[in-house]
Design a protein around this motif. Structure first.
Motif, mmCIF file in Angstrom:
data_model
loop_
_atom_site.group_PDB
_atom_site.id
_atom_site.type_symbol
_atom_site.label_atom_id
_atom_site.label_comp_id
_atom_site.label_asym_id
_atom_site.label_seq_id
_atom_site.Cartn_x
_atom_site.Cartn_y
_atom_site.Cartn_z
ATOM 1 N N ALA A 1 0.329 19.903 -4.216
ATOM 2 C CA ALA A 1 0.446 18.792 -5.175
ATOM 3 C C ALA A 1 -0.377 17.578 -4.761
ATOM 4 O O ALA A 1 -0.438 16.590 -5.495
ATOM 5 N N ALA A 2 -1.035 17.653 -3.599
ATOM 6 C CA ALA A 2 -1.674 16.448 -3.043
ATOM 7 C C ALA A 2 -2.666 15.803 -4.006
ATOM 8 O O ALA A 2 -2.638 14.586 -4.232
ATOM 9 N N ARG A 3 -3.538 16.595 -4.612
ATOM 10 C CA ARG A 3 -4.589 16.020 -5.464
ATOM 11 C C ARG A 3 -3.987 15.231 -6.632
ATOM 12 O O ARG A 3 -4.478 14.171 -6.996
ATOM 13 N N ARG A 4 -2.903 15.740 -7.164
ATOM 14 C CA ARG A 4 -2.242 15.070 -8.296
ATOM 15 C C ARG A 4 -1.827 13.651 -7.934
ATOM 16 O O ARG A 4 -1.801 12.765 -8.781
ATOM 17 N N TYR A 5 -1.481 13.428 -6.650
ATOM 18 C CA TYR A 5 -0.956 12.126 -6.251
ATOM 19 C C TYR A 5 -2.014 11.181 -5.690
ATOM 20 O O TYR A 5 -1.746 9.999 -5.461
ATOM 21 N N LEU A 6 -3.230 11.693 -5.455
ATOM 22 C CA LEU A 6 -4.211 10.883 -4.731
ATOM 23 C C LEU A 6 -4.619 9.608 -5.469
ATOM 24 O O LEU A 6 -4.968 8.613 -4.832
ATOM 25 N N ASN A 7 -4.585 9.624 -6.804
ATOM 26 C CA ASN A 7 -4.965 8.408 -7.538
ATOM 27 C C ASN A 7 -4.054 7.230 -7.223
ATOM 28 O O ASN A 7 -4.446 6.076 -7.336
ATOM 29 N N ALA A 8 -2.817 7.561 -6.832
ATOM 30 C CA ALA A 8 -1.839 6.497 -6.569
ATOM 31 C C ALA A 8 -1.787 6.134 -5.086
ATOM 32 O O ALA A 8 -0.909 5.381 -4.654
ATOM 33 N N VAL A 9 -2.747 6.679 -4.305
ATOM 34 C CA VAL A 9 -2.688 6.497 -2.854
ATOM 35 C C VAL A 9 -3.823 5.571 -2.400
ATOM 36 O O VAL A 9 -4.953 5.703 -2.858
ATOM 37 N N ASP A 10 -3.511 4.621 -1.507
ATOM 38 C CA ASP A 10 -4.536 3.690 -1.000
ATOM 39 C C ASP A 10 -5.239 4.219 0.239
ATOM 40 O O ASP A 10 -6.396 3.878 0.487
ATOM 41 N N ASP B 1 0.813 -1.221 0.000
ATOM 42 C CA ASP B 1 0.000 0.000 0.000
ATOM 43 C C ASP B 1 0.851 1.279 0.000
ATOM 44 O O ASP B 1 1.975 1.292 0.515
ATOM 45 N N THR B 2 0.235 2.332 -0.552
ATOM 46 C CA THR B 2 0.826 3.675 -0.459
ATOM 47 C C THR B 2 -0.103 4.542 0.385
ATOM 48 O O THR B 2 -1.319 4.554 0.171
ATOM 49 N N ALA C 1 -9.102 15.894 2.721
ATOM 50 C CA ALA C 1 -10.147 14.871 2.882
ATOM 51 C C ALA C 1 -11.215 15.002 1.793
ATOM 52 O O ALA C 1 -11.705 13.999 1.267
ATOM 53 N N VAL C 2 -11.569 16.237 1.445
ATOM 54 C CA VAL C 2 -12.566 16.451 0.388
ATOM 55 C C VAL C 2 -12.015 15.933 -0.941
ATOM 56 O O VAL C 2 -12.709 15.231 -1.697
ATOM 57 N N ASN C 3 -10.773 16.237 -1.236
ATOM 58 C CA ASN C 3 -10.141 15.742 -2.464
ATOM 59 C C ASN C 3 -10.062 14.213 -2.467
ATOM 60 O O ASN C 3 -10.263 13.565 -3.498
ATOM 61 N N ALA C 4 -9.748 13.642 -1.311
ATOM 62 C CA ALA C 4 -9.639 12.179 -1.223
ATOM 63 C C ALA C 4 -11.004 11.541 -1.491
ATOM 64 O O ALA C 4 -11.094 10.537 -2.209
ATOM 65 N N ARG C 5 -12.062 12.127 -0.942
ATOM 66 C CA ARG C 5 -13.403 11.588 -1.190
ATOM 67 C C ARG C 5 -13.727 11.654 -2.682
ATOM 68 O O ARG C 5 -14.264 10.713 -3.274
ATOM 69 N N ASP C 6 -13.368 12.767 -3.303
ATOM 70 C CA ASP C 6 -13.613 12.938 -4.735
ATOM 71 C C ASP C 6 -12.889 11.861 -5.546
ATOM 72 O O ASP C 6 -13.386 11.401 -6.576
ATOM 73 N N ARG C 7 -11.715 11.476 -5.075
ATOM 74 C CA ARG C 7 -10.912 10.465 -5.776
ATOM 75 C C ARG C 7 -11.233 9.037 -5.312
ATOM 76 O O ARG C 7 -10.656 8.075 -5.808
ATOM 77 N N GLY C 8 -12.059 8.913 -4.282
ATOM 78 C CA GLY C 8 -12.396 7.577 -3.766
ATOM 79 C C GLY C 8 -11.321 6.974 -2.884
ATOM 80 O O GLY C 8 -11.267 5.751 -2.692
ATOM 81 N N THR C 9 -10.465 7.827 -2.328
ATOM 82 C CA THR C 9 -9.390 7.342 -1.447
ATOM 83 C C THR C 9 -9.845 7.428 0.015
ATOM 84 O O THR C 9 -10.229 8.506 0.471
ATOM 85 N N PRO C 10 -9.846 6.316 0.746
ATOM 86 C CA PRO C 10 -10.304 6.372 2.139
ATOM 87 C C PRO C 10 -9.402 7.220 3.040
ATOM 88 O O PRO C 10 -8.185 7.253 2.857
ATOM 89 N N SER D 1 5.154 -4.079 3.108
ATOM 90 C CA SER D 1 5.929 -3.039 2.436
ATOM 91 C C SER D 1 5.005 -1.844 2.198
ATOM 92 O O SER D 1 3.974 -1.964 1.549
ATOM 93 N N ILE D 2 5.369 -0.692 2.755
ATOM 94 C CA ILE D 2 4.515 0.506 2.675
ATOM 95 C C ILE D 2 5.321 1.640 2.027
ATOM 96 O O ILE D 2 6.494 1.842 2.354
ATOM 97 N N SER D 3 4.667 2.371 1.119
ATOM 98 C CA SER D 3 5.263 3.591 0.561
ATOM 99 C C SER D 3 4.454 4.776 1.068
ATOM 100 O O SER D 3 3.271 4.630 1.404
ATOM 101 N N ALA D 4 5.078 5.949 1.087
ATOM 102 C CA ALA D 4 4.374 7.121 1.609
ATOM 103 C C ALA D 4 4.593 8.351 0.731
ATOM 104 O O ALA D 4 5.720 8.605 0.286
ATOM 105 N N ILE D 5 3.496 9.056 0.474
ATOM 106 C CA ILE D 5 3.568 10.390 -0.108
ATOM 107 C C ILE D 5 3.373 11.341 1.072
ATOM 108 O O ILE D 5 2.325 11.327 1.729
ATOM 109 N N VAL D 6 4.370 12.131 1.355
ATOM 110 C CA VAL D 6 4.379 12.960 2.566
ATOM 111 C C VAL D 6 4.195 14.423 2.187
ATOM 112 O O VAL D 6 5.009 14.981 1.445
#
Ligand SMILES: O=P(O)(O)OC[C@H]1O[C@H](OP(=O)(O)O)[C@H](O)[C@@H]1O
Length: 324
Positions: free
Chosen positions: A184-193, A125-126, A218-227, A149-154
């Motif tokens: 840049a957060a929204r750009r990366y959210l598709n790749a985030v679990d 997971d990322t 959190a609003v962007n994550a909901r839009d992208r379907g990321t919990p 194994s975990i990756s992180a976008i910080v």
């Protein structure tokens, strides 16, 4: 006893909390309990009344430092409620034992919470993080310890850049880290679990009060379907909100945002620096506590169980103290 003699550790701890040299909701709580412990050990009050007055004054000083993280008043409450007895000796022992117990419970709660949160993370997971939260990192660390194994976008987390602390600590755990600017957060959210954040306070309706920028994320994550999960041990539950109080959002100094030379060069503007924001419960998938994970809307049940319907402020001056 109009001006109780406070131990230098009280002033030093209060100053460090205010300046954020000591920061993070759980760390602030532990520091406050430890400072009260020192005050109790070193207090020279001759009577039980004077001892209690001094401890209450010390707690008031610590309480005035930062208004948003409820872990601070919850720590003061935990310790002062256990200051009981008829002699200075028994009062002192009560404070020392309570402070020790509080810090111990804090550590155990974080470990238990970490195990709960780690269950949501799968191998490969990322995660995306915001600010620096020891509760959130406990979840990731436990998952790593389980062999995942975990990756992180910080996220960097302007203006204080606590993301740098998160990046370093994740790196030390063996996590693959990518640091990004906040925008840049929204750009990366598709790749985030999972988005995983901490909390400074949780309100009775399940709102998460956390570092500024959490609600937009959190609003962007909901839009992208990321919990979105908020890792918050139960000392982050804000008992005053059970009776309708709102959580005060700390406004910090503008110099954290802009240096005075740049500001002067721009001219007459207002610079605002809110340290926290409120994420409504509908944007949060789970609140992770040491008592298990909860949908935000159900956290009120746990709050009632832990706090009842009313909260006291044991650091307030007694009538006798006010009259002196
Ligand atoms: O208790 P832990 O999880 O460590 O931290 C909780 C929260 O405290 C921090 O606030 P600040 O940096 O003190 O303003 C962040 O908002 C973080 O999410």
């Amino acid at each position: 006893m109009s001006n109780p003699q406070l131990h230098p550790d009280i002033e030093e701890t209060a100053a460090k909390i205010a300046s954020m040299e000591i920061r993070g909701a759980a760390t602030i709580a532990a520091a406050a309990a430890t400072a009260l412990r020192t005050q109790a050990i070193e207090c020279t009050a001759a009577t039980p009344q004077d001892f209690e007055s001094t401890l209450r004054a010390a707690a008031r000083r610590l309480h005035t430092t930062r208004p948003t993280a409820v872990s601070l008043p919850n720590a003061l409450r935990y310790v002062l409620r256990r200051m009981a007895g008829e002699t200075v000796g028994t009062l002192r022992a009560g404070v020392i034992n309570a402070a020790d117990e509080f810090v111990d419970r804090l550590d155990r709660a974080q470990a238990d919470l970490g195990a709960v949160g780690a269950n949501r993370l799968r191998d490969g997971d990322t995660v995306m993080t915001h600010c620096h939260s020891t509760d959130a990192l406990a979840c990731i660390e436990t998952a790593v310890d389980q062999g995942k194994s975990i990756s992180a976008i910080v996220k960097e987390t302007r203006p204080r850049n606590q993301g740098h602390i998160t990046a370093r600590e994740l790196r030390e755990m063996g996590v693959d880290v990518t640091l990004i600017v906040d925008s840049a957060a929204r750009r990366y959210l598709n790749a985030v679990d999972h988005v995983i954040v901490g909390a400074d306070s949780i309100a009775a309706d399940g709102s998460v009060i956390n570092k500024i920028g959490t609600s937009g994320l959190a609003v962007n994550a909901r839009d992208r379907g990321t919990p979105v999960m908020a890792a918050a041990q139960t000392i982050k539950l804000h008992p005053d909100t059970l009776t309708g109080h709102t959580v005060e959002i700390e406004m910090r100094d503008e110099r954290e945002v802009i240096d005075s030379e740049t500001r002067d060069s721009i001219g007459d503007i207002t610079v605002d620096n809110p340290a926290f924001d409120v994420t409504p419960p509908r944007y949060v998938d789970a609140i992770i506590t040491e008592r298990g994970q909860f949908p935000p809307e159900s956290i009120v049940t746990l709050m009632r169980e832990l706090f009842g319907e009313s909260v006291d402020e044991p650091w307030e001056e007694s009538k006798r103290e006010k009259d002196v």
